[in-house]
Motif scaffolding. Structure first.
Motif, PDB file in Angstrom:
ATOM      1  N   ALA A 127       0.870  -1.183   0.000  1.00  0.00           N
ATOM      2  CA  ALA A 127       0.000   0.000   0.000  1.00  0.00           C
ATOM      3  C   ALA A 127       0.902   1.228   0.000  1.00  0.00           C
ATOM      4  O   ALA A 127       1.986   1.224   0.597  1.00  0.00           O
ATOM      5  N   VAL A 128       0.454   2.276  -0.656  1.00  0.00           N
ATOM      6  CA  VAL A 128       1.246   3.495  -0.805  1.00  0.00           C
ATOM      7  C   VAL A 128       0.606   4.629  -0.009  1.00  0.00           C
ATOM      8  O   VAL A 128      -0.607   4.856  -0.116  1.00  0.00           O
ATOM      9  N   TYR A 129       1.417   5.329   0.775  1.00  0.00           N
ATOM     10  CA  TYR A 129       0.962   6.511   1.506  1.00  0.00           C
ATOM     11  C   TYR A 129       1.450   7.724   0.731  1.00  0.00           C
ATOM     12  O   TYR A 129       2.658   7.942   0.563  1.00  0.00           O
ATOM     13  N   HIS A 130       0.493   8.508   0.220  1.00  0.00           N
ATOM     14  CA  HIS A 130       0.834   9.678  -0.590  1.00  0.00           C
ATOM     15  C   HIS A 130      -0.280  10.709  -0.458  1.00  0.00           C
ATOM     16  O   HIS A 130      -1.456  10.351  -0.457  1.00  0.00           O
ATOM     17  N   LYS A 131       0.103  11.950  -0.334  1.00  0.00           N
ATOM     18  CA  LYS A 131      -0.839  13.063  -0.169  1.00  0.00           C
ATOM     19  C   LYS A 131      -1.776  12.829   1.013  1.00  0.00           C
ATOM     20  O   LYS A 131      -2.975  13.077   0.942  1.00  0.00           O
ATOM     21  N   GLY A 132      -1.222  12.276   2.105  1.00  0.00           N
ATOM     22  CA  GLY A 132      -1.967  12.134   3.343  1.00  0.00           C
ATOM     23  C   GLY A 132      -2.917  10.958   3.427  1.00  0.00           C
ATOM     24  O   GLY A 132      -3.685  10.861   4.372  1.00  0.00           O
ATOM     25  N   ARG A 133      -2.870  10.049   2.451  1.00  0.00           N
ATOM     26  CA  ARG A 133      -3.782   8.898   2.529  1.00  0.00           C
ATOM     27  C   ARG A 133      -3.134   7.644   1.946  1.00  0.00           C
ATOM     28  O   ARG A 133      -2.189   7.717   1.161  1.00  0.00           O
ATOM     29  N   TRP A 134      -3.692   6.502   2.340  1.00  0.00           N
ATOM     30  CA  TRP A 134      -3.214   5.210   1.853  1.00  0.00           C
ATOM     31  C   TRP A 134      -4.002   4.818   0.609  1.00  0.00           C
ATOM     32  O   TRP A 134      -5.219   4.956   0.577  1.00  0.00           O
ATOM     33  N   THR A 135      -3.288   4.339  -0.421  1.00  0.00           N
ATOM     34  CA  THR A 135      -3.921   3.930  -1.675  1.00  0.00           C
ATOM     35  C   THR A 135      -3.239   2.663  -2.193  1.00  0.00           C
ATOM     36  O   THR A 135      -2.224   2.222  -1.646  1.00  0.00           O
ATOM     37  N   TRP A 136      -3.767   2.146  -3.277  1.00  0.00           N
ATOM     38  CA  TRP A 136      -3.139   1.031  -3.978  1.00  0.00           C
ATOM     39  C   TRP A 136      -2.468   1.523  -5.255  1.00  0.00           C
ATOM     40  O   TRP A 136      -2.331   0.787  -6.217  1.00  0.00           O
ATOM     41  N   ASP A 137      -2.048   2.763  -5.270  1.00  0.00           N
ATOM     42  CA  ASP A 137      -1.368   3.328  -6.433  1.00  0.00           C
ATOM     43  C   ASP A 137      -0.054   2.594  -6.694  1.00  0.00           C
ATOM     44  O   ASP A 137       0.489   1.941  -5.794  1.00  0.00           O
ATOM     45  N   PRO A 138       0.488   2.744  -7.913  1.00  0.00           N
ATOM     46  CA  PRO A 138       1.802   2.145  -8.190  1.00  0.00           C
ATOM     47  C   PRO A 138       2.852   2.702  -7.223  1.00  0.00           C
ATOM     48  O   PRO A 138       2.786   3.863  -6.813  1.00  0.00           O
ATOM     49  N   LYS A 178     -11.586  -2.712   1.007  1.00  0.00           N
ATOM     50  CA  LYS A 178     -10.130  -2.654   0.830  1.00  0.00           C
ATOM     51  C   LYS A 178      -9.741  -1.971  -0.478  1.00  0.00           C
ATOM     52  O   LYS A 178      -8.685  -1.350  -0.560  1.00  0.00           O
ATOM     53  N   THR A 179     -10.606  -2.041  -1.482  1.00  0.00           N
ATOM     54  CA  THR A 179     -10.321  -1.395  -2.760  1.00  0.00           C
ATOM     55  C   THR A 179     -10.130   0.110  -2.577  1.00  0.00           C
ATOM     56  O   THR A 179      -9.202   0.695  -3.124  1.00  0.00           O
ATOM     57  N   GLU A 180     -10.990   0.725  -1.781  1.00  0.00           N
ATOM     58  CA  GLU A 180     -10.901   2.166  -1.537  1.00  0.00           C
ATOM     59  C   GLU A 180     -10.091   2.525  -0.306  1.00  0.00           C
ATOM     60  O   GLU A 180      -9.546   3.620  -0.221  1.00  0.00           O
ATOM     61  N   HIS A 181     -10.033   1.625   0.658  1.00  0.00           N
ATOM     62  CA  HIS A 181      -9.378   1.892   1.940  1.00  0.00           C
ATOM     63  C   HIS A 181      -8.411   0.757   2.257  1.00  0.00           C
ATOM     64  O   HIS A 181      -8.800  -0.224   2.900  1.00  0.00           O
ATOM     65  N   PRO A 182      -7.161   0.872   1.824  1.00  0.00           N
ATOM     66  CA  PRO A 182      -6.205  -0.218   2.000  1.00  0.00           C
ATOM     67  C   PRO A 182      -5.999  -0.674   3.452  1.00  0.00           C
ATOM     68  O   PRO A 182      -5.547  -1.782   3.676  1.00  0.00           O
ATOM     69  N   LEU A 183      -6.359   0.139   4.414  1.00  0.00           N
ATOM     70  CA  LEU A 183      -6.176  -0.247   5.809  1.00  0.00           C
ATOM     71  C   LEU A 183      -7.371  -1.011   6.376  1.00  0.00           C
ATOM     72  O   LEU A 183      -7.374  -1.392   7.543  1.00  0.00           O
ATOM     73  N   SER A 184      -8.392  -1.254   5.566  1.00  0.00           N
ATOM     74  CA  SER A 184      -9.581  -2.008   5.990  1.00  0.00           C
ATOM     75  C   SER A 184      -9.434  -3.464   5.558  1.00  0.00           C
ATOM     76  O   SER A 184      -9.659  -3.800   4.399  1.00  0.00           O
ATOM     77  N   ARG A 185      -9.062  -4.320   6.522  1.00  0.00           N
ATOM     78  CA  ARG A 185      -8.811  -5.728   6.179  1.00  0.00           C
ATOM     79  C   ARG A 185      -9.281  -6.682   7.267  1.00  0.00           C
ATOM     80  O   ARG A 185      -9.404  -6.308   8.427  1.00  0.00           O
ATOM     81  N   LEU A 186      -9.493  -7.904   6.854  1.00  0.00           N
ATOM     82  CA  LEU A 186      -9.761  -8.995   7.792  1.00  0.00           C
ATOM     83  C   LEU A 186      -8.452  -9.372   8.477  1.00  0.00           C
ATOM     84  O   LEU A 186      -7.411  -9.408   7.826  1.00  0.00           O
TER      85      LEU A 186
END
Length: 162
Positions: free
Chosen positions: A40-51, A102-110
């Motif tokens: 997961a990538v932290y960029h511009k203050g949020r976690w994403t699944w960006d490259p 998880k698609t929108e919020h990488p920190l939301s997981r089982l």
């Protein structure tokens, strides 16, 4: 200063003890950062699944830390005859909710799905995910749904009985 003389909705809330999430960063993370475990990538203050940017800093995200430590932020307990008879269908719906979140919020997981004597207990890295799963089950199959936020903890307990 005492606030007891103020109307109930005007009380100074700054004196109340705030819940502290030990997995939340104490300050701003260096950007961009990438979780060495889940990418997961932290960029511009949020976690994403960006490259993953080539100049990223290597860290472990809060969700991977919670999973490693077995420290849930949400607990969903499933009980009842319907749960016992339709376990696979119910867990499919739960996993679909995790995938959507998880698609929108990488920190939301089982974290874990555990069978107990008369229940299935699901732990999550995010309180919103546990609640979302409970609401999806209630919407699909009805039953009884309750929530309880634990005092002085970053934890929600969601119970669904059907």
């Amino acid at each position: 200063m005492s606030t007891s003389h103020l109307p109930r909705n005007k009380k100074d809330r700054s004196v109340r003890r705030q819940k502290h999430d030990p997995y939340k960063a104490k300050g701003k993370l260096r950007e961009p950062s990438v979780c060495r475990q889940c990418k997961a990538v932290y960029h511009k203050g949020r976690w994403t699944w960006d490259p993953v940017p080539s100049d990223s800093h290597d860290i472990v995200c809060p969700a991977c830390e919670r999973i490693r430590d077995g420290a849930p932020s949400g607990v969903l307990m499933l009980t009842g005859e319907f749960v016992a008879k339709h376990r696979d269908e119910i867990l499919g719906l739960v996993r679909n909710e995790e995938t959507r979140a998880k698609t929108e919020h990488p920190l939301s997981r089982l974290i874990k799905i555990e069978d107990q004597a008369q229940a299935v207990v699901i732990t999550t890295t995010d309180p919103h995910l546990a609640r979302r799963m409970g609401e999806a089950l209630h919407h699909a199959h009805h039953g009884t749904l309750t929530f309880r936020y634990e005092k002085d903890e970053d934890l929600i307990r969601v119970n669904w009985h059907c």
